[in-house]
Design an enzyme around this catalytic site. Structure first.
Site: not given
Ligand code: MRU
Length: 352
Positions: A49-50, A92, A198, A239, A250
């Site tokens: 994820r990320g 996603r 997270q 994102d 997030k």
């Molecule tokens: O749902 P996730 O854990 O994939 O969400 C991740 C985030 O919101 C991060 O802050 C974002 O992807 C930036 S990662 C460098």
């Protein structure tokens, strides 16, 4: 970094090995992903994820089935590339890096489609390039962002935008790692980041592994630590960023941005240019993922809400550009982002 998020194992054929982020911090387990369906599942379940890491995983994911096709049938190979990309794109909806990486892979296959072998050669090169570039870009974001951190600064961060969210180093955490390498003492408050934690499970773990001074708080404590004067700057990832500088990240990021504004604390967003969506003008056009209600009602391993209660679980929110002090990219800072300033950096980075 001491943590390896994901990499390609073997040659051709090969597979992807990644750290299972659903099992951190209790267990450090590597899992092997060998099919497109397994990669789709890994992205959907947040094993990986990320935003940048999802992009890299998807690029490798395209190789998984395609590498076994008969090279003599170039139409079949190209068709399988498109099918794999479409399947992975449905994992996603919010992180644009997923679509950006898949579009790159499909464009490369289309360009090289004079022969099946040519498509495969090109795709392996493209996926490797996306992976290597992500590491390099994160380092550059780190160098740009470290200039914003003085010795002794304390940063608040939300979710995980560290090495675990990228091929290496991270985006929002990269400036902290670079500042540390430069000899600055940096402390971090990490929001736990409900519902999937997270911040607690990943950021607190990753920063401790890296020897950074980290204090964990629940999300509703952010206002208190700001009020107490403990926070010098907020650093978060993204994102998807709209053309006008609105930032999807997030869930909870928007609340942190509002709190930062109230307390006069700079709010920095760190993201590669691949996180900008030039096709989207404003943040309200960004698709926001909604996830299952059990993440809210049973998020902590046991049921914490009455059976049958209605739940709303958006996984991301949008912070309006006016609350963003600067976006830190590999092509430099975008201070007080506006469409014109975003466009200038996208042009400098060759995106427009
Ligand atoms: O749902 P996730 O854990 O994939 O969400 C991740 C985030 O919101 C991060 O802050 C974002 O992807 C930036 S990662 C460098």
């Amino acid at each position: 970094m001491s943590v390896e998020t994901l990499r390609w194992i073997g040659g051709r054929p090969g597979h992807v090995r990644m750290i299972d982020q659903t099992r951190l911090p209790l267990e450090r387990v590597m899992v092997d992903i060998a099919t497109v369906d397994a990669m789709h599942d890994a992205i959907k379940r947040l094993v990986v994820r990320g935003a940048p890491a999802i992009g890299v995983a998807a690029a490798f994911g395209v190789l998984l089935d395609v590498q076994h096709r008969d090279e003599r049938d170039r139409e079949d190979v190209l068709g399988r590339v498109r099918e794999s990309a479409a399947r992975l794109a449905s994992a996603r909806p919010t992180a644009v890096n997923l679509f950006w990486a898949l579009e790159r892979m499909v464009a490369r296959a289309t360009r090289d489609h004079a022969s099946g072998a040519g498509i495969l050669d090109g795709l392996f090169e493209e996926a490797r390039a996306i992976f290597e570039a992500d590491r390099e870009i994160c380092r550059r974001i780190g160098v740009e962002g470290a200039q914003l951190l003085r010795d002794g600064a304390t940063v608040l961060t939300h979710c995980n935008a560290g090495a675990l969210a990228t091929a290496d180093y991270g985006t929002a955490l990269a400036p902290i790692y670079v500042a540390k390498d430069q000899g600055k003492r940096i402390a971090v408050f990490a929001d736990e980041t409900r519902p999937l934690l997270q911040g607690a499970r990943l950021t607190a773990w990753e920063l401790r592994e890296a020897g950074i001074d980290v204090t964990l708080i629940t999300d509703n404590m952010a206002g208190r630590v700001m009020f107490e004067g403990r926070i010098d700057a907020v650093f978060v990832g993204a994102d998807r960023i709209a053309r006008n500088g609105d930032v999807a990240n997030k869930i909870g990021t928007y609340s942190v941005a509002v709190l930062a504004r109230e307390h006069g604390i700079p709010f920095y967003v760190c993201a590669p240019l691949s996180t900008f969506d030039a096709k989207i003008e404003h943040g309200d056009q960004i698709p926001i993922e909604e996830r299952g209600e059990e993440e809210v009602t049973c998020g902590l391993g046991r049921r914490t809400a009455p059976e049958g209660v209605r739940v709303y679980n958006p996984a991301f929110d949008v912070t309006p550009a006016r609350l963003v002090t600067a976006i830190v990219t590999e092509a430099g800072l975008i201070e007080r982002p506006t469409r014109a300033r975003v466009d200038a950096v996208l042009r400098r980075g060759g995106v427009l």
